[in-house]
Design a protein around this motif. Structure first.
Motif, PDB file in Angstrom:
ATOM      1  N   THR A   1       8.715  -1.521   5.980  1.00  0.00           N
ATOM      2  CA  THR A   1       9.149  -2.486   6.989  1.00  0.00           C
ATOM      3  C   THR A   1      10.118  -3.466   6.347  1.00  0.00           C
ATOM      4  N   THR A   2      11.350  -3.544   6.847  1.00  0.00           N
ATOM      5  CA  THR A   2      12.356  -4.438   6.275  1.00  0.00           C
ATOM      6  C   THR A   2      12.774  -5.544   7.245  1.00  0.00           C
ATOM      7  N   SER A   3      12.045  -5.696   8.332  1.00  0.00           N
ATOM      8  CA  SER A   3      12.341  -6.759   9.285  1.00  0.00           C
ATOM      9  C   SER A   3      12.139  -8.119   8.616  1.00  0.00           C
TER      10      SER A   3
ATOM     11  N   TYR B   1       3.711   5.746  -5.806  1.00  0.00           N
ATOM     12  CA  TYR B   1       3.518   5.892  -7.248  1.00  0.00           C
ATOM     13  C   TYR B   1       2.331   6.800  -7.573  1.00  0.00           C
ATOM     14  N   ASN B   2       1.372   6.854  -6.681  1.00  0.00           N
ATOM     15  CA  ASN B   2       0.234   7.764  -6.880  1.00  0.00           C
ATOM     16  C   ASN B   2       0.486   9.145  -6.286  1.00  0.00           C
ATOM     17  N   LYS B   3       1.766   9.382  -5.900  1.00  0.00           N
ATOM     18  CA  LYS B   3       2.213  10.699  -5.415  1.00  0.00           C
ATOM     19  C   LYS B   3       1.533  11.123  -4.120  1.00  0.00           C
ATOM     20  N   ARG B   4       1.237  10.148  -3.279  1.00  0.00           N
ATOM     21  CA  ARG B   4       0.728  10.465  -1.949  1.00  0.00           C
ATOM     22  C   ARG B   4       1.846  10.381  -0.898  1.00  0.00           C
ATOM     23  N   LEU B   5       2.977   9.800  -1.286  1.00  0.00           N
ATOM     24  CA  LEU B   5       4.166   9.735  -0.443  1.00  0.00           C
ATOM     25  C   LEU B   5       5.362  10.162  -1.278  1.00  0.00           C
ATOM     26  N   ASP B   6       6.310  10.844  -0.640  1.00  0.00           N
ATOM     27  CA  ASP B   6       7.542  11.111  -1.377  1.00  0.00           C
ATOM     28  C   ASP B   6       8.547   9.989  -1.092  1.00  0.00           C
ATOM     29  N   GLY B   7       9.665   9.998  -1.813  1.00  0.00           N
ATOM     30  CA  GLY B   7      10.625   8.919  -1.692  1.00  0.00           C
ATOM     31  C   GLY B   7      11.172   8.754  -0.292  1.00  0.00           C
ATOM     32  N   GLN B   8      11.446   9.869   0.401  1.00  0.00           N
ATOM     33  CA  GLN B   8      11.994   9.806   1.756  1.00  0.00           C
ATOM     34  C   GLN B   8      11.011   9.146   2.722  1.00  0.00           C
ATOM     35  N   MET B   9       9.744   9.516   2.616  1.00  0.00           N
ATOM     36  CA  MET B   9       8.728   8.930   3.497  1.00  0.00           C
ATOM     37  C   MET B   9       8.543   7.446   3.193  1.00  0.00           C
ATOM     38  N   LEU B  10       8.647   7.074   1.912  1.00  0.00           N
ATOM     39  CA  LEU B  10       8.512   5.660   1.547  1.00  0.00           C
ATOM     40  C   LEU B  10       9.600   4.836   2.222  1.00  0.00           C
TER      41      LEU B  10
ATOM     42  N   VAL C   1       0.842  -1.201   0.000  1.00  0.00           N
ATOM     43  CA  VAL C   1       0.000   0.000   0.000  1.00  0.00           C
ATOM     44  C   VAL C   1       0.877   1.252   0.000  1.00  0.00           C
ATOM     45  N   ARG C   2       1.954   1.230   0.774  1.00  0.00           N
ATOM     46  CA  ARG C   2       2.855   2.384   0.807  1.00  0.00           C
ATOM     47  C   ARG C   2       3.513   2.605  -0.551  1.00  0.00           C
TER      48      ARG C   2
ATOM     49  N   ALA D   1       4.077 -16.188  -0.545  1.00  0.00           N
ATOM     50  CA  ALA D   1       3.487 -15.039  -1.244  1.00  0.00           C
ATOM     51  C   ALA D   1       4.057 -13.722  -0.728  1.00  0.00           C
ATOM     52  N   SER D   2       4.254 -13.616   0.593  1.00  0.00           N
ATOM     53  CA  SER D   2       4.794 -12.364   1.144  1.00  0.00           C
ATOM     54  C   SER D   2       6.240 -12.155   0.693  1.00  0.00           C
ATOM     55  N   ALA D   3       7.003 -13.250   0.542  1.00  0.00           N
ATOM     56  CA  ALA D   3       8.387 -13.127   0.081  1.00  0.00           C
ATOM     57  C   ALA D   3       8.434 -12.682  -1.380  1.00  0.00           C
ATOM     58  N   PHE D   4       7.574 -13.260  -2.218  1.00  0.00           N
ATOM     59  CA  PHE D   4       7.495 -12.804  -3.608  1.00  0.00           C
ATOM     60  C   PHE D   4       7.079 -11.332  -3.671  1.00  0.00           C
ATOM     61  N   LEU D   5       6.106 -10.977  -2.850  1.00  0.00           N
ATOM     62  CA  LEU D   5       5.622  -9.595  -2.833  1.00  0.00           C
ATOM     63  C   LEU D   5       6.731  -8.636  -2.411  1.00  0.00           C
ATOM     64  N   MET D   6       7.481  -8.996  -1.372  1.00  0.00           N
ATOM     65  CA  MET D   6       8.543  -8.111  -0.903  1.00  0.00           C
ATOM     66  C   MET D   6       9.685  -8.024  -1.914  1.00  0.00           C
ATOM     67  N   SER D   7       9.933  -9.109  -2.654  1.00  0.00           N
ATOM     68  CA  SER D   7      10.956  -9.050  -3.696  1.00  0.00           C
ATOM     69  C   SER D   7      10.579  -8.000  -4.741  1.00  0.00           C
ATOM     70  N   GLU D   8       9.303  -7.956  -5.099  1.00  0.00           N
ATOM     71  CA  GLU D   8       8.838  -6.932  -6.046  1.00  0.00           C
ATOM     72  C   GLU D   8       9.015  -5.530  -5.454  1.00  0.00           C
ATOM     73  N   ILE D   9       8.615  -5.349  -4.205  1.00  0.00           N
ATOM     74  CA  ILE D   9       8.673  -4.031  -3.571  1.00  0.00           C
ATOM     75  C   ILE D   9      10.124  -3.560  -3.439  1.00  0.00           C
TER      76      ILE D   9
END
Length: 380
Positions: free
Chosen positions: A263-265, A249-258, A243-244, A273-281
């Motif tokens: 969360t990188t824990s 990408y929809n310009k509701r957050l800037d790069g620094q806030m992103l 979501v973040r 599925a969460s690992a594939f998703l995080m690889s994309e992110i």
């Protein structure tokens, strides 16, 4: 119209079933089909084919994996399900409808592979009330090796003459096949008895939410991600990160806030599925090493210990971004044997063999710069 339906009611029922199956899979469970495609690697090679045939139920698994590779397009995948259901015999009888409903529910469960559906269709297509006990014994032995324990469906024949003895014959042949195959197949007896690829373990289970967000991020449907989050707030850390990213990408957050809110824990990699998703992110945010580690975790989390064409594609990209061109060529040699990734592999080989061409490709040039300039981050 009414007279036409009275005359062609069988055709009308079949069309209705086809529409229900297609709409259910294409619009209710597209994320499940996309997740299935991410969890397998179908190769056009004799070694791969014979490797499957060396196991009981191997032909059903090979056919299922062949079909699943088309699930990268959910609308094509839904059509494949329609074809499978059309192959069910006696679909117009009440037992056929019950079977179709049961298989439709199984299709929506990610941890029941398509192998089981293919095996059931194979066995039922070979079912005949006219088989004598000797023919039934031969058919059961062959079908057990090709389709697995689903061959027990041949024992269900209450209207056949001498059905009790025939059912006992099927049961004895199947039990013997399970025991004998356990002597030389490298799987525990319990797994062989239930079907080697009929059911996947649910440890670190992927949720529907994670699979939905993963599909939307792959499609880069940022509006769809935000819409989904408004309908129901995300529960998992990976979905929250998605979501973040969409807000960025929809310009509701800037790069620094992103970067601050991601969360990188290591707790974020709770499932395949969460690992594939995080690889994309991670790749979207230029964290090349993190993306590589996440996709390794995803491939190692595949329930039946399969490899993944999607994961190999990502590992090729991260290897090129990190300058590991020989490693990239290894992955590309595998993708050359696939259906839908071979064209992409041919294009990437040129960059792996001639790294100077990377500067002509905006995306991979940016990844290399991000890798060179970004401080490495380890899970904590």
């Amino acid at each position: 119209m009414i007279n036409y339906l009275r005359t062609h009611w069988r055709l009308a029922i079949c069309i209705l079933l086809a529409v229900v199956v297609y709409c259910y899979m294409a619009f209710v469970c597209p994320h499940v089909m996309v997740a299935r495609e991410s969890s397998q690697l179908f190769l056009w090679s004799w070694d791969y084919f014979f490797e499957r045939l060396m196991l009981p139920g191997g032909l059903a698994q090979w056919v299922a994996e062949f079909l699943v590779q088309f699930f990268n397009n959910p609308y094509v995948g839904a059509f494949i399900y329609v074809i499978l259901f059309a192959l069910l015999p006696k679909i117009l009888r009440w037992e056929g409808w019950l079977l179709a409903i049961g298989l439709l529910l199984l299709a929506s469960c990610f941890y029941v592979p398509l192998t089981l559906t293919v095996a059931i269709v194979m066995v039922l297509r070979c079912w005949s009330e006219k088989d004598g006990w000797l023919m039934l014994a031969i058919k059961s032995a062959v079908l057990y090796w090709l389709a697995g324990p689903a061959v027990l469906l041949l024992a269900i024949r209450p209207r056949a003459k001498g059905w009790a003895w025939k059912s006992i014959t099927v049961l004895l042949v199947t039990v013997s096949g399970i025991f004998l195959s356990s002597l030389f197949v490298p799987y525990p007896l319990t797994q062989i008895a239930r079907g080697i690829d009929y059911y996947w373990e649910e440890e670190h289970k992927s949720t529907d939410e994670e699979m939905r967000y993963d599909m939307l991020v792959r499609m880069r449907d940022w509006d769809g991600i935000e819409q989904l989050s408004r309908e129901e707030p995300p529960q998992s850390l990976a979905a929250t990160n998605a979501v973040r990213l969409a807000q960025y990408y929809n310009k509701r957050l800037d790069g620094q806030m992103l970067y601050q809110e991601l969360t990188t824990s290591n707790k974020v990699l709770r499932s395949e599925a969460s690992a594939f998703l995080m690889s994309e992110i991670y790749l979207h945010t230029g964290m090349v090493n993190m993306s590589q580690r996440a996709v390794f975790e995803a491939m190692e989390s595949i329930p039946n210990h399969n490899k993944s064409a999607r994961a190999l594609k990502r590992l090729t990209e991260t290897s090129i971004a990190t300058g590991q061109y020989e490693v990239a060529l290894k992955y590309l040699s595998i993708l050359d044997c696939t259906t839908f990734y071979r064209g992409w592999a041919a294009k990437m080989r040129a960059m792996a063999l001639h790294p100077e061409q990377i500067s002509q490709h905006d995306y991979y040039e940016k990844l290399q710069k991000a890798y060179a300039e970004t401080k490495d981050m380890f899970f904590y």
